[in-house]
Design a protein around this motif. Structure first.
Motif, PDB file in Angstrom:
ATOM      1  N   THR A  57       4.760 -13.638  -0.583  1.00 10.57           N
ATOM      2  CA  THR A  57       4.584 -12.218  -1.099  1.00 10.57           C
ATOM      3  C   THR A  57       4.437 -11.353   0.157  1.00 10.57           C
ATOM      4  OG1 THR A  57       3.984 -13.066  -3.172  1.00 10.57           O
ATOM      5  CG2 THR A  57       3.481 -10.716  -2.762  1.00 10.57           C
ATOM      6  N   GLU A  58       4.971 -10.342  -0.061  1.00 11.54           N
ATOM      7  CA  GLU A  58       4.824  -9.245   1.261  1.00 11.54           C
ATOM      8  C   GLU A  58       3.678  -8.659   0.952  1.00 11.54           C
ATOM      9  OE1 GLU A  58       7.663  -6.101   3.559  1.00 11.54           O
ATOM     10  OE2 GLU A  58       7.946  -5.891   1.347  1.00 11.54           O
ATOM     11  N   ASN A  59       2.916  -8.713   1.976  1.00 18.06           N
ATOM     12  CA  ASN A  59       1.521  -7.893   2.051  1.00 18.06           C
ATOM     13  C   ASN A  59       1.107  -7.944   3.271  1.00 18.06           C
ATOM     14  OD1 ASN A  59      -1.028  -6.673   1.398  1.00 18.06           O
ATOM     15  ND2 ASN A  59      -1.419  -8.141  -0.184  1.00 18.06           N
ATOM     16  N   ASN A  61      -1.432  -5.273   4.167  1.00 15.98           N
ATOM     17  CA  ASN A  61      -2.476  -4.761   4.002  1.00 15.98           C
ATOM     18  C   ASN A  61      -3.684  -5.367   4.801  1.00 15.98           C
ATOM     19  OD1 ASN A  61      -4.798  -3.180   3.334  1.00 15.98           O
ATOM     20  ND2 ASN A  61      -4.284  -3.136   1.228  1.00 15.98           N
ATOM     21  N   THR A  71      -1.405 -10.547   9.838  1.00 17.72           N
ATOM     22  CA  THR A  71      -1.763  -8.827   9.846  1.00 17.72           C
ATOM     23  C   THR A  71      -3.013  -8.869  10.548  1.00 17.72           C
ATOM     24  OG1 THR A  71      -1.034  -8.959   7.504  1.00 17.72           O
ATOM     25  CG2 THR A  71      -2.548  -7.239   8.133  1.00 17.72           C
ATOM     26  N   THR A 195      -2.295  -0.815  -1.578  1.00 20.77           N
ATOM     27  CA  THR A 195      -0.928  -0.901  -1.050  1.00 20.77           C
ATOM     28  C   THR A 195      -0.755  -2.000   0.020  1.00 20.77           C
ATOM     29  OG1 THR A 195       0.395   0.322   0.914  1.00 20.77           O
ATOM     30  CG2 THR A 195      -2.045  -0.073   1.096  1.00 20.77           C
ATOM     31  N   THR A 196       0.683  -2.449  -0.329  1.00 16.63           N
ATOM     32  CA  THR A 196       1.262  -3.742   0.448  1.00 16.63           C
ATOM     33  C   THR A 196       1.520  -3.479   1.710  1.00 16.63           C
ATOM     34  OG1 THR A 196       3.328  -3.382  -0.512  1.00 16.63           O
ATOM     35  CG2 THR A 196       1.770  -4.791  -1.884  1.00 16.63           C
ATOM     36  N   ASN A 197       1.593  -1.913   2.213  1.00 12.80           N
ATOM     37  CA  ASN A 197       1.840  -1.820   3.465  1.00 12.80           C
ATOM     38  C   ASN A 197       3.050  -2.392   4.255  1.00 12.80           C
ATOM     39  OD1 ASN A 197       1.015  -0.458   6.040  1.00 12.80           O
ATOM     40  ND2 ASN A 197       0.014  -2.144   6.622  1.00 12.80           N
ATOM     41  N   PRO A 198       4.224  -2.120   3.443  1.00 11.70           N
ATOM     42  CA  PRO A 198       5.372  -2.976   3.929  1.00 11.70           C
ATOM     43  C   PRO A 198       5.987  -2.670   5.297  1.00 11.70           C
ATOM     44  CG  PRO A 198       5.969  -1.302   2.372  1.00 11.70           C
ATOM     45  CD  PRO A 198       4.542  -1.328   2.374  1.00 11.70           C
ATOM     46  N   ASP A 199       5.547  -1.488   5.946  1.00  8.21           N
ATOM     47  CA  ASP A 199       6.020  -1.262   7.422  1.00  8.21           C
ATOM     48  C   ASP A 199       4.806  -1.111   8.061  1.00  8.21           C
ATOM     49  OD1 ASP A 199       8.894  -1.109   6.807  1.00  8.21           O
ATOM     50  OD2 ASP A 199       8.461   0.487   5.459  1.00  8.21           O
ATOM     51  N   SER A 210      11.610  -8.789   9.796  1.00 10.03           N
ATOM     52  CA  SER A 210      12.370  -9.172   8.424  1.00 10.03           C
ATOM     53  C   SER A 210      11.289 -10.089   7.552  1.00 10.03           C
ATOM     54  CB  SER A 210      13.539  -9.726   8.672  1.00 10.03           C
ATOM     55  OG  SER A 210      13.611 -11.275   9.416  1.00 10.03           O
ATOM     56  N   TYR A 216       9.198 -15.116   6.932  1.00  8.91           N
ATOM     57  CA  TYR A 216       9.157 -13.543   7.515  1.00  8.91           C
ATOM     58  C   TYR A 216       8.992 -13.890   9.057  1.00  8.91           C
ATOM     59  CZ  TYR A 216       3.925 -14.351   7.181  1.00  8.91           C
ATOM     60  OH  TYR A 216       2.765 -14.801   7.153  1.00  8.91           O
TER      61      TYR A 216
END
Length: 567
Positions: A57-59, A61, A71, A195-199, A210, A216
């Motif tokens: 799951t994209e996250n 943050n 991260t 927020t998942t902060n995608p960028d 990606s 990823y």
């Protein structure tokens, strides 16, 4: 200052369990490998397995309990790197100097010149001041209860944090465990907790290339501030289903870095000349309990007598042989590390956990608390059966074995354990929200070896929440609340006098050894495996320049900027 990297939420839960996500440094696109470990990686690329299972799951943050592990340390960086694998001074990262005022109420930080964010904007002390101000003003991301009078930048290279009381014990968290974020990006974020902060825009050695549901890819940050680093070009994180899949990927040369308990590891690697491993036990595997009925926990585990009985019922030597492969070390009921932290443990009787089971003691405790043995051997009290569900992650083979073995040991004293296996995200969310009875997890490494960094996040009221509400990243998932503990930790935080701190930690230990919201099993092995055919320079027992585990936040950034591709 929020994150002691809980095996790092994503940081993937420590547990050097077999877990199952792979970090792969490859030069192909995210879709090229079909989300699997794939064939041989291109030069300058590696594959890493970092411990999570199921759908990715994209996250990104850095303040989220569900963040993807790199991260912290790989995308975002702290002011200093603190190496818990050996005795060493903090290494300057985004900070180059710091000092306290005479009474410990003000910390002045000098920031590094010549650093840019990955979007090209300059990094300054304003970003540091903004980061701490945001944390202090946003309870949802303030898992340590940071209190500030102010956070200001007196110039581009100087940030000044002012506290309402002496804050010496916050030093390691502030300097080494807080992701510094860019003000020009996050000042526009309406809800920093969700927020998942995608960028993500960071100062770290890699940026996001990606992502899909199975993998990823991070790519080299061309403007990274450490000259000549990283030498690796890409890192791909992939999801694997089981420990068996991880083992197969390792021996097939498809994974370059992973931390997993692999049964028969030495025999497995015997004929694999490109593979090596290190074992660095540091995390106390424990039964986490949702312990506080006052905050909404439900089940027999809310009775302190049940938790005490579980503690005595465990045959830890047997568990080490059956589930730990003999690699585990002895833990302490104080949840400190007996070898490293002996000077901080007040009562010698609490230095180590029992090795074998004391079934007579366990039964005595339950008898005194009114739990009566039924016809099937399982106890009841006031119509409630002494039966509890214990969760772990699908694919974590050593923890699955632990649960099965513990179920047999508990049955001998009249306790029924019902093990369940869940995908990582569900397991993790249950702990964060408090929607579980028992969970197998580990007490992770804090920002430093000072007990404050074990006790504050795990045992203080400020670091927990009612069931159904988030207890934050690396928080108090047991929902434990004790005014004696709260007061002692608050006093310890106001002084740099170790004698005073030891007095306060003694008070904490007296409470938690009795209450046992986390029932310690042993200091689990941290087995980390490397493939040396595509990259060299991994940490070794002789050179512990970083904590080697592939799930360890902060340290991962150091490892990925140290290793070099094989020519």
């Amino acid at each position: 200052m929020l994150f002691a990297s809980r095996p790092s939420r994503c940081a993937a839960l420590a547990l050097a369990a077999a877990a199952t996500t792979a970090l792969t440094v490859t030069s192909c696109s995210a879709g090229a490998s079909g989300g699997g470990a794939g064939g041989g990686a291109a030069k300058g690329s590696i594959t890493v397995f970092n411990g999570s299972t199921g759908t990715i799951t994209e996250n990104f943050n850095p303040f989220s309990p569900g963040l993807l592990q790199p991260t912290l340390g790989v995308i975002y960086q702290p002011l200093y790197y603190i190496n818990l694998a050996r005795e060493s001074e903090p290494t300057p990262m985004l900070g180059t100097g710091y000092s306290w005022n005479a009474d410990g109420t003000q910390l002045t930080i000098t920031t590094r010149q010549g650093v840019t964010w990955s979007d090209g904007e300059p990094f300054t002390a304003e970003d540091v001041a903004f980061t701490f101000d945001l944390i202090a003003k946003t309870p949802e991301i303030n898992s340590t209860g940071l209190e500030l009078v102010s956070a200001e930048a007196s110039d581009d290279q100087t940030a000044v944090l002012t506290f309402p009381a002496p804050a010496y014990t916050e030093e390691a968290s502030l300097l080494g465990n807080t992701p510094i974020i860019p003000e020009h990006v996050w000042s526009a974020v309406s809800d920093p907790a969700t927020t998942t902060n995608p960028d993500p825009v960071g100062t770290g050695p890699f940026t996001v290339k990606s992502i899909d549901s199975q993998s990823y890819v991070l790519e080299k940050n061309p403007s990274y501030w450490e000259q000549g680093k990283p030498a690796i070009n890409e890192v791909r994180y992939i999801s694997l289903a089981t420990a068996d899949a991880a083992s197969a990927a390792l021996t097939a040369g498809q994974v370059d870095w992973m931390s997993a308990f692999l049964p028969g590891l030495e025999q497995l690697l015997e004929d694999q000349e490109d593979l090596s491993y290190v074992n660095t036990p540091a995390l106390t595997t424990s039964i986490f309990t949702c312990s506080n009925a006052g905050l909404g926990c439900e089940g027999p585990q809310t009775d302190v007598a049940v938790r005490q009985a579980m503690y005595y019922a465990l045959d830890r030597d047997q568990l080490n042989q059956l589930a730990g492969g003999g690699f585990a070390a002895t833990g302490s009921p104080t949840l400190l590390l007996p070898e490293r932290d002996a000077d901080w443990i007040a009562d010698p009787a609490h230095l180590e956990t029992p090795s074998g089971a004391d079934t007579a003691k366990a039964k005595q405790v339950l008898d005194a608390a009114g739990w009566v043995e039924g016809a099937d051997g399982i106890r009841t009290k006031d119509g409630q059966r002494l039966s509890m569900t214990v969760q772990t992650v699908t694919g974590w083979s050593d923890y699955i074995s632990l649960n099965d073995a513990m179920a047999q040991q508990m049955k001998a004293v009249g306790i029924e354990l019902k093990p369940v296996q869940l995908a990582y995200n569900e397991w993790n969310n249950n702990q964060v929200q408090g929607t579980y009875q028992l969970s197998l997890d580990s007490i992770g490494l804090g920002a430093s070896s000072n007990p404050y960094h074990t006790y504050q996040p795990r045992f203080t009221t400020v670091s927990t929440a009612k069931v159904g509400e988030s207890a934050g990243n690396n928080g108090n998932y047991a929902r434990y609340s004790n005014p004696v503990v709260d007061e002692a930790i608050a006093v310890a935080a106001t002084t740099d006098d170790e004698a005073v701190q030891k007095q306060q930690y003694a008070a904490v230990q007296q409470q938690i050894v009795n209450d046992l919201p986390y029932v310690p099993i042993y200091v689990n092995s941290t087995l980390t495996e490397f493939n040396n055919s595509r990259a060299t320079g991994w940490p070794t027992n002789e050179d512990r320049y970083a904590f080697a585990a592939s799930w360890k936040s902060w340290d991962n950034g150091v490892v990925l900027t140290t290793i070099k591709p094989v020519d």
